[in-house]
Design an enzyme around this catalytic site. Structure first.
Site, PDB file in Angstrom:
ATOM      1  N   TYR A 180       0.847  -1.204   0.000  1.00 27.96           N
ATOM      2  CA  TYR A 180       0.000   0.000   0.000  1.00 27.96           C
ATOM      3  C   TYR A 180       0.881   1.252   0.000  1.00 27.96           C
ATOM      4  O   TYR A 180       2.094   1.156  -0.131  1.00 27.96           O
ATOM      5  CB  TYR A 180      -1.011  -0.073   1.152  1.00 27.96           C
ATOM      6  CG  TYR A 180      -1.842  -1.323   0.981  1.00 27.96           C
ATOM      7  CD1 TYR A 180      -2.726  -1.436  -0.096  1.00 27.96           C
ATOM      8  CD2 TYR A 180      -1.657  -2.436   1.796  1.00 27.96           C
ATOM      9  CE1 TYR A 180      -3.425  -2.602  -0.329  1.00 27.96           C
ATOM     10  CE2 TYR A 180      -2.364  -3.618   1.571  1.00 27.96           C
ATOM     11  CZ  TYR A 180      -3.240  -3.692   0.503  1.00 27.96           C
ATOM     12  OH  TYR A 180      -3.920  -4.856   0.257  1.00 27.96           O
ATOM     13  N   ARG A 227       3.655  -1.157  10.690  1.00 28.13           N
ATOM     14  CA  ARG A 227       3.733  -2.541  10.183  1.00 28.13           C
ATOM     15  C   ARG A 227       4.572  -2.551   8.907  1.00 28.13           C
ATOM     16  O   ARG A 227       4.394  -1.694   8.038  1.00 28.13           O
ATOM     17  CB  ARG A 227       2.323  -3.057   9.890  1.00 28.13           C
ATOM     18  CG  ARG A 227       2.249  -4.575   9.805  1.00 28.13           C
ATOM     19  CD  ARG A 227       0.817  -5.088   9.852  1.00 28.13           C
ATOM     20  NE  ARG A 227       0.812  -6.441  10.399  1.00 28.13           N
ATOM     21  CZ  ARG A 227       0.168  -7.470   9.849  1.00 28.13           C
ATOM     22  NH1 ARG A 227      -0.545  -7.308   8.750  1.00 28.13           N
ATOM     23  NH2 ARG A 227       0.223  -8.675  10.397  1.00 28.13           N
ATOM     24  N   GLY A 317      -3.729 -13.705  12.673  1.00 28.22           N
ATOM     25  CA  GLY A 317      -4.749 -13.175  11.782  1.00 28.22           C
ATOM     26  C   GLY A 317      -5.900 -14.146  11.614  1.00 28.22           C
ATOM     27  O   GLY A 317      -6.876 -14.124  12.375  1.00 28.22           O
ATOM     28  N   ARG A 318      -5.759 -15.062  10.629  1.00 30.96           N
ATOM     29  CA  ARG A 318      -6.853 -15.984  10.314  1.00 30.96           C
ATOM     30  C   ARG A 318      -7.345 -16.772  11.524  1.00 30.96           C
ATOM     31  O   ARG A 318      -8.575 -16.924  11.676  1.00 30.96           O
ATOM     32  CB  ARG A 318      -6.423 -16.907   9.164  1.00 30.96           C
ATOM     33  CG  ARG A 318      -6.256 -16.124   7.845  1.00 30.96           C
ATOM     34  CD  ARG A 318      -5.416 -16.881   6.843  1.00 30.96           C
ATOM     35  NE  ARG A 318      -4.042 -17.015   7.322  1.00 30.96           N
ATOM     36  CZ  ARG A 318      -3.108 -17.730   6.703  1.00 30.96           C
ATOM     37  NH1 ARG A 318      -3.405 -18.378   5.591  1.00 30.96           N
ATOM     38  NH2 ARG A 318      -1.885 -17.784   7.198  1.00 30.96           N
TER      39      ARG A 318
HETATM   40  C1  LIG Z   1      -8.975 -11.609   5.190  1.00 32.68           C
HETATM   41  C2  LIG Z   1      -7.624 -10.970   5.443  1.00 32.68           C
HETATM   42  C3  LIG Z   1      -7.514  -9.598   5.403  1.00 32.68           C
HETATM   43  C4  LIG Z   1      -6.275  -8.975   5.683  1.00 32.68           C
HETATM   44  N1  LIG Z   1      -6.211  -7.602   5.703  1.00 32.68           N
HETATM   45  C5  LIG Z   1      -5.076  -7.000   6.153  1.00 32.68           C
HETATM   46  C6  LIG Z   1      -5.043  -5.583   6.395  1.00 32.68           C
HETATM   47  O1  LIG Z   1      -6.039  -4.859   6.242  1.00 32.68           O
HETATM   48  N2  LIG Z   1      -3.884  -5.046   6.847  1.00 32.68           N
HETATM   49  C7  LIG Z   1      -2.759  -5.805   7.063  1.00 32.68           C
HETATM   50  O2  LIG Z   1      -1.727  -5.264   7.472  1.00 32.68           O
HETATM   51  N3  LIG Z   1      -2.765  -7.142   6.844  1.00 32.68           N
HETATM   52  C8  LIG Z   1      -3.889  -7.749   6.427  1.00 32.68           C
HETATM   53  N4  LIG Z   1      -3.924  -9.123   6.307  1.00 32.68           N
HETATM   54  C9  LIG Z   1      -2.733  -9.928   6.709  1.00 32.68           C
HETATM   55  C10 LIG Z   1      -2.872 -10.393   8.160  1.00 32.68           C
HETATM   56  O3  LIG Z   1      -2.805  -9.295   9.057  1.00 32.68           O
HETATM   57  C11 LIG Z   1      -1.771 -11.404   8.555  1.00 32.68           C
HETATM   58  O4  LIG Z   1      -0.506 -10.786   8.449  1.00 32.68           O
HETATM   59  C12 LIG Z   1      -1.816 -12.659   7.684  1.00 32.68           C
HETATM   60  O5  LIG Z   1      -3.125 -13.195   7.639  1.00 32.68           O
HETATM   61  C13 LIG Z   1      -0.847 -13.728   8.182  1.00 32.68           C
HETATM   62  O6  LIG Z   1      -1.097 -14.050   9.527  1.00 32.68           O
HETATM   63  P1  LIG Z   1      -1.926 -15.385   9.940  1.00 32.68           P
HETATM   64  O7  LIG Z   1      -1.143 -16.546   9.374  1.00 32.68           O
HETATM   65  O8  LIG Z   1      -1.910 -15.368  11.439  1.00 32.68           O
HETATM   66  O9  LIG Z   1      -3.283 -15.296   9.332  1.00 32.68           O
HETATM   67  C14 LIG Z   1      -5.127  -9.768   5.985  1.00 32.68           C
HETATM   68  C15 LIG Z   1      -5.260 -11.164   5.998  1.00 32.68           C
HETATM   69  C16 LIG Z   1      -6.477 -11.767   5.746  1.00 32.68           C
HETATM   70  C17 LIG Z   1      -6.577 -13.268   5.830  1.00 32.68           C
END
Ligand SMILES: Cc1cc2nc3c(=O)[nH]c(=O)nc-3n(C[C@H](O)[C@H](O)[C@H](O)COP(=O)(O)O)c2cc1C
Length: 359
Positions: A180, A227, A317-318
Protein backbone atom coordinates in the site's frame (compact mmCIF):
# COMPACT_ATOMS: atom_id res chain seq x y z
CA UNK A 1 9.22 -12.30 34.57
CA UNK A 2 9.12 -15.07 32.00
CA UNK A 3 7.75 -14.02 28.64
CA UNK A 4 4.86 -16.25 27.70
CA UNK A 5 1.75 -15.86 25.61
CA UNK A 6 -0.30 -15.14 28.71
CA UNK A 7 1.93 -12.70 30.56
CA UNK A 8 0.99 -9.03 30.68
CA UNK A 9 2.94 -6.42 28.73
CA UNK A 10 3.39 -2.69 29.22
CA UNK A 11 3.07 -0.96 25.84
CA UNK A 12 3.66 2.73 26.39
CA UNK A 13 0.86 3.98 28.60
CA UNK A 14 -1.32 0.87 28.30
CA UNK A 15 -1.06 -2.59 29.89
CA UNK A 16 -1.89 -5.51 27.64
CA UNK A 17 -3.53 -8.50 29.35
CA UNK A 18 -1.42 -10.93 27.28
CA UNK A 19 1.10 -11.02 24.41
CA UNK A 20 -1.46 -12.06 21.80
CA UNK A 21 -2.26 -9.44 19.15
CA UNK A 22 -5.12 -9.73 16.68
CA UNK A 23 -3.61 -8.95 13.27
CA UNK A 24 -5.22 -6.29 11.08
CA UNK A 25 -7.66 -7.86 8.61
CA UNK A 26 -9.71 -6.11 5.95
CA UNK A 27 -13.32 -7.33 6.15
CA UNK A 28 -15.19 -4.97 3.82
CA UNK A 29 -18.16 -4.71 6.20
CA UNK A 30 -18.46 -0.92 6.11
CA UNK A 31 -20.93 0.17 3.42
CA UNK A 32 -20.39 3.85 2.60
CA UNK A 33 -16.98 3.49 4.31
CA UNK A 34 -18.53 3.95 7.79
CA UNK A 35 -18.30 1.01 10.25
CA UNK A 36 -21.72 -0.13 11.45
CA UNK A 37 -22.93 -1.92 14.61
CA UNK A 38 -21.71 -5.32 13.31
CA UNK A 39 -18.16 -4.00 13.32
CA UNK A 40 -18.41 -3.15 17.03
CA UNK A 41 -19.84 -6.61 17.74
CA UNK A 42 -17.06 -8.33 15.73
CA UNK A 43 -14.22 -6.60 17.57
CA UNK A 44 -15.89 -6.87 21.01
CA UNK A 45 -16.15 -10.65 20.43
CA UNK A 46 -12.33 -10.68 20.12
CA UNK A 47 -11.54 -8.29 23.01
CA UNK A 48 -9.61 -10.90 25.01
CA UNK A 49 -6.67 -10.28 22.67
CA UNK A 50 -3.92 -8.33 24.43
CA UNK A 51 -4.28 -5.84 21.58
CA UNK A 52 -6.62 -5.73 18.58
CA UNK A 53 -5.33 -4.04 15.44
CA UNK A 54 -8.29 -3.12 13.24
CA UNK A 55 -8.67 -3.76 9.56
CA UNK A 56 -6.93 -1.31 7.23
CA UNK A 57 -8.76 2.02 7.59
CA UNK A 58 -8.16 4.90 5.22
CA UNK A 59 -6.99 8.30 6.41
CA UNK A 60 -8.08 9.80 3.07
CA UNK A 61 -10.86 9.49 0.43
CA UNK A 62 -8.01 8.63 -1.98
CA UNK A 63 -7.02 5.62 0.15
CA UNK A 64 -10.36 3.76 0.01
CA UNK A 65 -9.18 1.54 -2.83
CA UNK A 66 -11.12 -1.59 -1.86
CA UNK A 67 -14.88 -2.01 -1.75
CA UNK A 68 -16.59 -1.17 1.56
CA UNK A 69 -13.48 -0.53 3.65
CA UNK A 70 -13.79 2.03 6.43
CA UNK A 71 -12.19 5.45 6.68
CA UNK A 72 -11.36 7.78 9.55
CA UNK A 73 -11.37 11.23 7.98
CA UNK A 74 -14.99 12.38 8.52
CA UNK A 75 -17.07 13.20 11.59
CA UNK A 76 -19.47 10.33 10.79
CA UNK A 77 -16.58 7.83 10.65
CA UNK A 78 -15.11 9.16 13.89
CA UNK A 79 -18.48 8.83 15.66
CA UNK A 80 -18.91 5.30 14.33
CA UNK A 81 -15.42 4.21 15.43
CA UNK A 82 -16.11 5.58 18.93
CA UNK A 83 -18.90 2.99 19.22
CA UNK A 84 -16.36 0.28 18.29
CA UNK A 85 -13.65 1.38 20.75
CA UNK A 86 -16.26 1.75 23.53
CA UNK A 87 -17.46 -1.81 22.89
CA UNK A 88 -13.90 -3.20 22.98
CA UNK A 89 -12.98 -1.25 26.11
CA UNK A 90 -16.22 -2.30 27.84
CA UNK A 91 -15.20 -5.92 27.13
CA UNK A 92 -11.78 -5.25 28.72
CA UNK A 93 -9.72 -5.00 25.53
CA UNK A 94 -7.29 -2.56 23.89
CA UNK A 95 -7.50 -1.47 20.27
CA UNK A 96 -5.28 0.19 17.66
CA UNK A 97 -6.55 1.48 14.32
CA UNK A 98 -4.51 0.52 11.28
CA UNK A 99 -4.15 3.36 8.80
CA UNK A 100 -4.03 1.91 5.32
CA UNK A 101 -3.84 4.30 2.38
CA UNK A 102 -4.25 1.99 -0.60
CA UNK A 103 -2.46 4.33 -3.04
CA UNK A 104 -2.14 2.63 -6.45
CA UNK A 105 -3.95 -0.52 -5.22
CA UNK A 106 -7.35 0.99 -5.82
CA UNK A 107 -9.95 1.58 -8.49
CA UNK A 108 -12.09 4.59 -9.34
CA UNK A 109 -15.18 2.37 -9.02
CA UNK A 110 -14.37 1.80 -5.32
CA UNK A 111 -13.50 5.42 -4.50
CA UNK A 112 -15.97 8.08 -3.35
CA UNK A 113 -16.61 11.12 -5.57
CA UNK A 114 -13.45 13.21 -5.80
CA UNK A 115 -11.18 10.32 -4.74
CA UNK A 116 -8.09 9.68 -6.88
CA UNK A 117 -5.92 6.60 -7.36
CA UNK A 118 -2.46 7.98 -6.53
CA UNK A 119 1.03 6.57 -6.17
CA UNK A 120 4.67 7.62 -6.05
CA UNK A 121 5.02 6.99 -9.81
CA UNK A 122 2.69 6.36 -12.75
CA UNK A 123 3.25 2.59 -12.58
CA UNK A 124 0.25 0.27 -12.24
CA UNK A 125 0.22 -2.60 -9.75
CA UNK A 126 0.17 -5.97 -11.52
CA UNK A 127 -3.07 -7.92 -11.85
CA UNK A 128 -6.69 -7.11 -11.14
CA UNK A 129 -8.89 -6.10 -8.21
CA UNK A 130 -12.54 -6.53 -7.26
CA UNK A 131 -15.06 -3.71 -7.49
CA UNK A 132 -18.72 -3.95 -6.39
CA UNK A 133 -20.08 -2.13 -9.47
CA UNK A 134 -17.83 -3.46 -12.27
CA UNK A 135 -16.54 -6.82 -10.99
CA UNK A 136 -12.85 -7.59 -11.58
CA UNK A 137 -10.87 -4.72 -13.11
CA UNK A 138 -7.21 -4.24 -14.05
CA UNK A 139 -5.29 -2.06 -11.60
CA UNK A 140 -5.23 1.44 -13.08
CA UNK A 141 -2.13 3.54 -13.68
CA UNK A 142 -2.04 5.84 -10.63
CA UNK A 143 -1.57 9.59 -10.78
CA UNK A 144 2.08 10.25 -9.86
CA UNK A 145 1.95 12.37 -6.72
CA UNK A 146 3.24 15.92 -6.85
CA UNK A 147 5.08 17.50 -3.93
CA UNK A 148 1.72 19.07 -2.94
CA UNK A 149 -0.04 15.66 -3.15
CA UNK A 150 2.62 14.16 -0.87
CA UNK A 151 2.23 16.94 1.68
CA UNK A 152 -1.56 16.51 1.53
CA UNK A 153 -1.30 12.74 2.09
CA UNK A 154 1.04 13.16 5.08
CA UNK A 155 -1.37 15.73 6.51
CA UNK A 156 -4.23 13.25 6.10
CA UNK A 157 -2.39 10.64 8.18
CA UNK A 158 -1.80 13.28 10.84
CA UNK A 159 -5.37 14.53 11.04
CA UNK A 160 -6.75 10.98 10.97
CA UNK A 161 -4.46 10.19 13.94
CA UNK A 162 -5.96 13.09 15.85
CA UNK A 163 -9.41 11.71 15.06
CA UNK A 164 -8.25 8.24 16.19
CA UNK A 165 -7.42 9.54 19.65
CA UNK A 166 -10.75 11.39 19.79
CA UNK A 167 -12.51 8.16 18.73
CA UNK A 168 -10.95 6.36 21.72
CA UNK A 169 -8.27 4.27 20.02
CA UNK A 170 -5.34 3.31 22.26
CA UNK A 171 -2.86 3.45 19.38
CA UNK A 172 -2.45 4.08 15.67
CA UNK A 173 -0.68 1.53 13.45
CA UNK A 174 0.72 2.92 10.19
CA UNK A 175 0.39 0.32 7.43
CA UNK A 176 3.84 0.36 5.87
CA UNK A 177 3.48 -3.19 4.51
CA UNK A 178 1.84 -5.32 1.82
CA UNK A 179 2.15 -2.94 -1.12
CA UNK A 180 0.00 0.00 0.00
CA UNK A 181 0.99 3.67 -0.24
CA UNK A 182 3.78 3.77 2.37
CA UNK A 183 5.23 0.52 0.98
CA UNK A 184 4.84 1.88 -2.56
CA UNK A 185 7.29 4.63 -1.62
CA UNK A 186 9.66 2.14 0.05
CA UNK A 187 9.77 -0.23 -2.91
CA UNK A 188 11.67 0.42 -6.14
CA UNK A 189 9.07 -1.54 -8.14
CA UNK A 190 6.51 1.23 -7.55
CA UNK A 191 8.77 4.18 -6.71
CA UNK A 192 10.71 5.40 -9.73
CA UNK A 193 11.02 9.00 -8.59
CA UNK A 194 14.22 10.95 -9.01
CA UNK A 195 13.40 13.70 -6.48
CA UNK A 196 13.92 13.58 -2.70
CA UNK A 197 11.14 10.95 -2.38
CA UNK A 198 12.83 8.29 -4.53
CA UNK A 199 16.13 6.80 -5.68
CA UNK A 200 18.46 6.29 -2.70
CA UNK A 201 17.22 4.18 0.20
CA UNK A 202 17.09 7.27 2.43
CA UNK A 203 14.85 8.94 -0.16
CA UNK A 204 12.60 5.90 -0.52
CA UNK A 205 12.29 5.75 3.29
CA UNK A 206 11.45 9.46 3.53
CA UNK A 207 7.66 9.15 3.14
CA UNK A 208 7.39 6.44 5.84
CA UNK A 209 9.64 8.39 8.20
CA UNK A 210 7.84 11.71 7.59
CA UNK A 211 4.41 10.17 8.13
CA UNK A 212 5.68 8.61 11.37
CA UNK A 213 7.47 11.78 12.51
CA UNK A 214 4.47 14.04 11.92
CA UNK A 215 2.03 11.55 13.48
CA UNK A 216 4.25 11.26 16.56
CA UNK A 217 4.36 15.05 16.83
CA UNK A 218 0.56 15.10 16.79
CA UNK A 219 -0.40 12.28 19.18
CA UNK A 220 2.83 11.14 20.92
CA UNK A 221 5.34 8.40 20.12
CA UNK A 222 3.86 5.93 22.58
CA UNK A 223 0.67 5.91 20.52
CA UNK A 224 2.23 5.18 17.11
CA UNK A 225 3.37 1.82 15.70
CA UNK A 226 4.18 0.70 12.16
CA UNK A 227 3.73 -2.54 10.18
CA UNK A 228 6.40 -3.59 7.67
CA UNK A 229 6.90 -6.45 5.20
CA UNK A 230 10.49 -6.41 3.87
CA UNK A 231 10.10 -9.56 1.78
CA UNK A 232 7.34 -8.01 -0.33
CA UNK A 233 5.13 -10.44 -2.20
CA UNK A 234 1.92 -8.42 -2.16
CA UNK A 235 0.86 -5.70 -4.61
CA UNK A 236 3.88 -6.17 -6.89
CA UNK A 237 6.44 -5.41 -4.15
CA UNK A 238 9.83 -7.09 -4.66
CA UNK A 239 12.90 -7.21 -2.45
CA UNK A 240 16.11 -5.89 -4.04
CA UNK A 241 19.82 -5.58 -3.21
CA UNK A 242 19.09 -2.62 -0.89
CA UNK A 243 16.25 -4.21 1.07
CA UNK A 244 18.29 -5.15 4.14
CA UNK A 245 19.98 -1.73 4.31
CA UNK A 246 16.66 0.06 3.76
CA UNK A 247 14.87 -1.73 6.59
CA UNK A 248 17.81 -1.39 8.99
CA UNK A 249 17.75 2.34 8.20
CA UNK A 250 14.01 2.42 8.97
CA UNK A 251 14.53 0.59 12.28
CA UNK A 252 17.11 3.21 13.32
CA UNK A 253 14.84 6.09 12.28
CA UNK A 254 11.94 4.58 14.24
CA UNK A 255 14.21 4.17 17.26
CA UNK A 256 15.04 7.88 17.07
CA UNK A 257 11.32 8.64 16.88
CA UNK A 258 10.70 6.25 19.83
CA UNK A 259 7.80 4.54 18.05
CA UNK A 260 5.61 2.33 20.26
CA UNK A 261 6.32 -0.74 18.15
CA UNK A 262 7.39 -2.28 14.86
CA UNK A 263 5.08 -5.02 13.59
CA UNK A 264 6.94 -7.36 11.26
CA UNK A 265 5.30 -9.58 8.69
CA UNK A 266 6.70 -12.87 7.47
CA UNK A 267 4.16 -14.21 4.98
CA UNK A 268 6.41 -17.02 3.73
CA UNK A 269 4.01 -19.55 5.29
CA UNK A 270 1.40 -18.16 2.84
CA UNK A 271 3.69 -18.59 -0.18
CA UNK A 272 5.35 -15.14 -0.09
CA UNK A 273 9.15 -14.85 -0.40
CA UNK A 274 11.19 -15.40 2.77
CA UNK A 275 12.56 -12.25 4.46
CA UNK A 276 16.33 -11.79 4.02
CA UNK A 277 18.33 -13.95 6.47
CA UNK A 278 19.01 -12.22 9.78
CA UNK A 279 17.07 -9.06 8.89
CA UNK A 280 14.39 -9.38 11.58
CA UNK A 281 17.00 -9.96 14.32
CA UNK A 282 19.04 -7.02 13.02
CA UNK A 283 15.99 -4.75 13.00
CA UNK A 284 14.94 -5.83 16.49
CA UNK A 285 18.37 -4.93 17.80
CA UNK A 286 18.58 -1.64 15.89
CA UNK A 287 15.08 -0.58 16.99
CA UNK A 288 15.35 -1.68 20.62
CA UNK A 289 11.62 -1.21 21.28
CA UNK A 290 8.56 -3.44 21.17
CA UNK A 291 8.76 -5.95 18.33
CA UNK A 292 5.67 -7.79 17.06
CA UNK A 293 5.92 -10.85 14.81
CA UNK A 294 3.11 -11.95 12.47
CA UNK A 295 2.45 -14.56 9.82
CA UNK A 296 1.54 -18.24 10.02
CA UNK A 297 2.10 -18.52 13.79
CA UNK A 298 0.69 -21.29 15.99
CA UNK A 299 0.50 -21.18 19.79
CA UNK A 300 3.69 -23.27 19.87
CA UNK A 301 5.74 -21.26 17.35
CA UNK A 302 4.54 -18.00 18.92
CA UNK A 303 5.53 -19.17 22.39
CA UNK A 304 8.97 -20.12 21.03
CA UNK A 305 9.36 -16.66 19.45
CA UNK A 306 8.65 -15.07 22.84
CA UNK A 307 10.89 -17.41 24.81
CA UNK A 308 13.76 -16.96 22.36
CA UNK A 309 13.26 -13.17 22.54
CA UNK A 310 12.64 -12.90 18.80
CA UNK A 311 9.43 -11.04 19.64
CA UNK A 312 7.78 -9.19 22.52
CA UNK A 313 4.28 -9.69 21.12
CA UNK A 314 2.89 -12.18 18.60
CA UNK A 315 0.07 -11.58 16.13
CA UNK A 316 -2.55 -13.96 14.78
CA UNK A 317 -4.75 -13.17 11.78
CA UNK A 318 -6.85 -15.98 10.31
CA UNK A 319 -6.98 -17.99 13.57
CA UNK A 320 -8.47 -14.96 15.37
CA UNK A 321 -10.91 -14.25 12.56
CA UNK A 322 -12.52 -17.68 12.90
CA UNK A 323 -11.94 -18.19 16.66
CA UNK A 324 -13.22 -15.16 18.61
CA UNK A 325 -12.07 -16.82 21.85
CA UNK A 326 -8.63 -17.70 20.53
CA UNK A 327 -6.93 -16.70 23.79
CA UNK A 328 -9.14 -19.04 25.87
CA UNK A 329 -8.57 -21.85 23.36
CA UNK A 330 -4.81 -21.37 23.61
CA UNK A 331 -5.08 -21.33 27.41
CA UNK A 332 -6.95 -24.64 27.26
CA UNK A 333 -4.25 -26.00 24.98
CA UNK A 334 -6.71 -26.59 22.13
CA UNK A 335 -5.18 -27.12 18.72
CA UNK A 336 -8.42 -28.02 16.97
CA UNK A 337 -9.34 -24.49 15.85
CA UNK A 338 -12.37 -23.49 13.77
CA UNK A 339 -11.10 -23.09 10.19
CA UNK A 340 -11.24 -19.70 8.46
CA UNK A 341 -13.67 -19.52 5.53
CA UNK A 342 -11.96 -17.41 2.88
CA UNK A 343 -15.14 -17.29 0.74
CA UNK A 344 -16.73 -15.05 3.40
CA UNK A 345 -13.65 -12.90 4.09
CA UNK A 346 -14.85 -9.79 2.24
CA UNK A 347 -18.58 -10.37 1.72
CA UNK A 348 -21.16 -7.96 3.16
CA UNK A 349 -23.29 -8.99 6.14
CA UNK A 350 -22.83 -10.99 9.36
CA UNK A 351 -22.22 -14.40 7.73
CA UNK A 352 -18.58 -15.40 8.15
CA UNK A 353 -18.12 -12.28 10.26
CA UNK A 354 -19.86 -12.24 13.65
CA UNK A 355 -21.21 -15.82 13.51
CA UNK A 356 -18.05 -17.84 14.19
CA UNK A 357 -18.65 -20.03 17.29
CA UNK A 358 -17.59 -18.39 20.52
CA UNK A 359 -16.61 -21.54 22.44
C1 LIG B 1 -8.97 -11.61 5.19
C2 LIG B 1 -7.62 -10.97 5.44
C3 LIG B 1 -7.51 -9.60 5.40
C4 LIG B 1 -6.27 -8.98 5.68
N1 LIG B 1 -6.21 -7.60 5.70
C5 LIG B 1 -5.08 -7.00 6.15
C6 LIG B 1 -5.04 -5.58 6.39
O1 LIG B 1 -6.04 -4.86 6.24
N2 LIG B 1 -3.88 -5.05 6.85
C7 LIG B 1 -2.76 -5.81 7.06
O2 LIG B 1 -1.73 -5.26 7.47
N3 LIG B 1 -2.76 -7.14 6.84
C8 LIG B 1 -3.89 -7.75 6.43
N4 LIG B 1 -3.92 -9.12 6.31
C9 LIG B 1 -2.73 -9.93 6.71
C10 LIG B 1 -2.87 -10.39 8.16
O3 LIG B 1 -2.81 -9.29 9.06
C11 LIG B 1 -1.77 -11.40 8.56
O4 LIG B 1 -0.51 -10.79 8.45
C12 LIG B 1 -1.82 -12.66 7.68
O5 LIG B 1 -3.13 -13.19 7.64
C13 LIG B 1 -0.85 -13.73 8.18
O6 LIG B 1 -1.10 -14.05 9.53
P1 LIG B 1 -1.93 -15.38 9.94
O7 LIG B 1 -1.14 -16.55 9.37
O8 LIG B 1 -1.91 -15.37 11.44
O9 LIG B 1 -3.28 -15.30 9.33
C14 LIG B 1 -5.13 -9.77 5.99
C15 LIG B 1 -5.26 -11.16 6.00
C16 LIG B 1 -6.48 -11.77 5.75
C17 LIG B 1 -6.58 -13.27 5.83
Amino acid sequence: MTQTLFSTYQLGRITLANRIVMSPMTRSRSPGNVPDAHVAEYYAQRATAGLIVTEGTSPSPDGLGYARIPGLFSDAQQTAWKVVTDAVHAAGGKIAVQFMHTGRVGHQANLPAGGRVVGPSAVAAPGEMYTDSQGMQAHPVPVAMTEADIEKAIGEFVSASKRAVAAGFDLVELHGANGYLIDQFLNAASNQRTDRWGGSLENRARFAVEVARRTVAEIGADRVGIRLSPAGGNGGMVADANTTALYLHLAKEFKTLKLAYIHMIDHSAMGAPKPPEGLFAGMKEAFGGTFILAGGLTAATAEAALTERRADLVAFGRPFLSNPNLVAKFQRGETNLTPFNFKLAYTPGPEGYTDYPAN
